[in-house]
Design a protein around this motif. Structure first.
Motif, short mmCIF file in Angstrom:
data_model
loop_
_atom_site.label_atom_id
_atom_site.label_comp_id
_atom_site.label_asym_id
_atom_site.label_seq_id
_atom_site.Cartn_x
_atom_site.Cartn_y
_atom_site.Cartn_z
N LEU A 66 46.44 35.67 44.79
CA LEU A 66 45.68 34.90 43.80
C LEU A 66 45.96 35.44 42.39
CD1 LEU A 66 43.64 32.73 43.07
CD2 LEU A 66 41.80 34.36 43.50
N ALA A 67 46.02 36.76 42.28
CA ALA A 67 46.33 37.36 40.98
C ALA A 67 47.68 36.87 40.47
CB ALA A 67 46.33 38.88 41.10
N ALA A 68 48.66 36.82 41.36
CA ALA A 68 49.99 36.37 40.96
C ALA A 68 49.94 34.93 40.47
CB ALA A 68 50.96 36.51 42.13
N ARG A 69 49.20 34.09 41.18
CA ARG A 69 49.15 32.67 40.80
C ARG A 69 48.35 32.44 39.53
NH1 ARG A 69 49.37 28.66 45.78
NH2 ARG A 69 50.50 29.93 47.30
N LEU A 70 47.36 33.30 39.29
CA LEU A 70 46.58 33.17 38.06
C LEU A 70 47.28 33.89 36.91
CD1 LEU A 70 42.83 33.66 39.16
CD2 LEU A 70 44.03 31.56 38.57
N ARG A 71 48.36 34.57 37.25
CA ARG A 71 49.14 35.32 36.26
C ARG A 71 48.26 36.27 35.45
NH1 ARG A 71 53.99 32.55 36.79
NH2 ARG A 71 53.70 30.38 37.34
N CYS A 72 47.49 37.04 36.18
CA CYS A 72 46.70 38.07 35.50
C CYS A 72 46.75 39.32 36.36
CB CYS A 72 45.26 37.62 35.28
SG CYS A 72 44.29 37.50 36.77
N ASP A 73 46.31 40.44 35.79
CA ASP A 73 46.32 41.69 36.52
C ASP A 73 45.37 41.61 37.72
OD1 ASP A 73 47.26 44.70 36.16
OD2 ASP A 73 45.19 44.70 36.89
N ALA A 74 45.73 42.31 38.80
CA ALA A 74 44.95 42.26 40.02
C ALA A 74 43.52 42.75 39.82
CB ALA A 74 45.63 43.09 41.10
N SER A 75 43.32 43.63 38.86
CA SER A 75 41.98 44.17 38.65
C SER A 75 40.99 43.10 38.20
CB SER A 75 42.02 45.30 37.62
OG SER A 75 42.44 44.83 36.37
N ASN A 76 41.49 42.04 37.59
CA ASN A 76 40.60 40.97 37.12
C ASN A 76 40.03 40.16 38.27
OD1 ASN A 76 41.19 41.55 34.39
ND2 ASN A 76 43.10 40.44 34.61
N ILE A 77 40.81 40.07 39.34
CA ILE A 77 40.42 39.22 40.47
C ILE A 77 39.10 39.66 41.08
CG2 ILE A 77 41.16 38.31 42.69
CD1 ILE A 77 42.75 37.36 40.27
N THR A 78 38.89 40.97 41.10
CA THR A 78 37.63 41.49 41.66
C THR A 78 36.42 40.80 41.03
OG1 THR A 78 38.65 43.64 42.07
CG2 THR A 78 36.25 43.56 41.98
N GLY A 79 36.37 40.79 39.72
CA GLY A 79 35.23 40.21 39.02
C GLY A 79 35.13 38.71 39.21
N ILE A 80 36.26 38.04 39.10
CA ILE A 80 36.27 36.57 39.24
C ILE A 80 35.78 36.17 40.62
CG2 ILE A 80 37.78 34.56 39.34
CD1 ILE A 80 39.50 35.90 37.15
N VAL A 81 36.30 36.87 41.64
CA VAL A 81 35.89 36.56 43.01
C VAL A 81 34.44 36.98 43.25
CG1 VAL A 81 36.27 37.18 45.43
CG2 VAL A 81 38.22 36.59 43.96
N ASP A 82 34.04 38.11 42.66
CA ASP A 82 32.63 38.53 42.77
C ASP A 82 31.70 37.39 42.39
OD1 ASP A 82 33.14 41.06 43.63
OD2 ASP A 82 32.81 42.04 41.70
N ARG A 83 31.99 36.74 41.26
CA ARG A 83 31.11 35.69 40.76
C ARG A 83 31.16 34.44 41.63
NH1 ARG A 83 32.09 39.02 36.31
NH2 ARG A 83 34.22 38.52 35.74
#
Lengths: 161, 161
Positions: A66-83
């Motif tokens: 998902l991080a790769a497809r959103l083209r952002c660092d993997a650390s961001n995915i934690t927060g986005i998925v948390d919400r």
DNA sequence: TATTGTTATACTCTATAACTATA
DNA sequence: TATAGTTATAGAGTATAACAATA
């Protein structure tokens, strides 16, 4: 190079520039505002909506992907998925074969919201009604060729300063 | 309504949807990434770059107006302008006639960077080279008509859920 | 009273770096 | 050692609400 090619090239560049600027403007104003309005109507942020779209029902997706497809660092995915998970739209599930990865799946509630969101995002703006079927066919053909060319030229060798 | 119109409408809707989805995808991927890459090459954020583009040399712009054009709350402008001003790209100047308003003007350094930025942003991607002058003319005409229709239909009555 | 710009606050996204648990 | 996900941290954008100066 013959005269006709030179003239095509010269005229073509000026027109190509106008096309490009028109696309930029269209994208930055109408398109962007339309997306923003629709997404916020679902109480989602842009990355959240994008993530939800990328999570196809029945197809678990590792957070890394998902991080790769959103083209952002993997650390961001934690927060986005948390919400998203806090709203009961997605779930983290263990992935078979590798206990490190967590696979994301949309819940029933998530599928419902996702379907509604995608339907709304893809609804054609009335501004397209002015084109005849023939003109639409032509436009679609030209845009497809540009899209294909973009695929083949990922960022363009002239991309840097 | 005659049969041919119904068929045009049916086919046209499917094609219009494809056009719309293609524009969405094009905007979200290639266009957006191209912009982001160019802007970050100038060490600017997207709102900063947008603000700089809106500040035409020799045309002071009240902060309030900049907020309206950036479509964000006025309180955000303070920070965005702070950062541009810290880099010596813009200046806050008193506005004649109303001592409340601060007019923004680009400095010489700002004009130089702005010119370079705009030139780079408007540079036509190679993906357009595949179209003939005739095809470009057609595409430009069709896109213009859509753009005009978008102007007349600001957000569309069907914009809400 | 209303408006302009600022500040304070809170939230989200963004990247980097360090950490853990696995592999 | 390397990888997946998390946490800590810092910076930027966003909106809301409250404020000072001015109209």
């Amino acid at each position: 190079m013959v005269a006709s090619e030179r003239s095509v090239s010269a005229v073509g560049n000026a027109q190509a520039r106008e096309i490009w600027e028109l696309l930029l403007e269209l994208s930055r104003t109408h398109l962007r505002e339309r997306l923003a309005a629709t997404i916020s109507a679902f109480d989602l942020s842009v990355p959240q909506a994008h993530a939800l779209q990328l999570l196809e029902p029945g197809r678990p997706l590792p957070m890394r992907d998902l991080a790769a497809r959103l083209r952002c660092d993997a650390s961001n995915i934690t927060g986005i998925v948390d919400r998203l998970e806090a709203r009961g739209l997605v779930e983290r599930q263990p992935a078979p074969g590798d206990r490190r990865v967590k696979a994301l799946v949309v819940t029933d509630k998530g599928v419902a919201l996702r379907t509604s969101l995608v339907e709304r995002l893809h609804r054609v703006p009335p501004a397209f009604a002015g084109l005849s079927a023939e003109e639409q066919r032509t436009l679609l053909d030209l845009l497809r060729r540009i899209a294909v060319a973009c695929e083949q030229d990922p960022q363009g060798p002239a991309s840097m300063l």
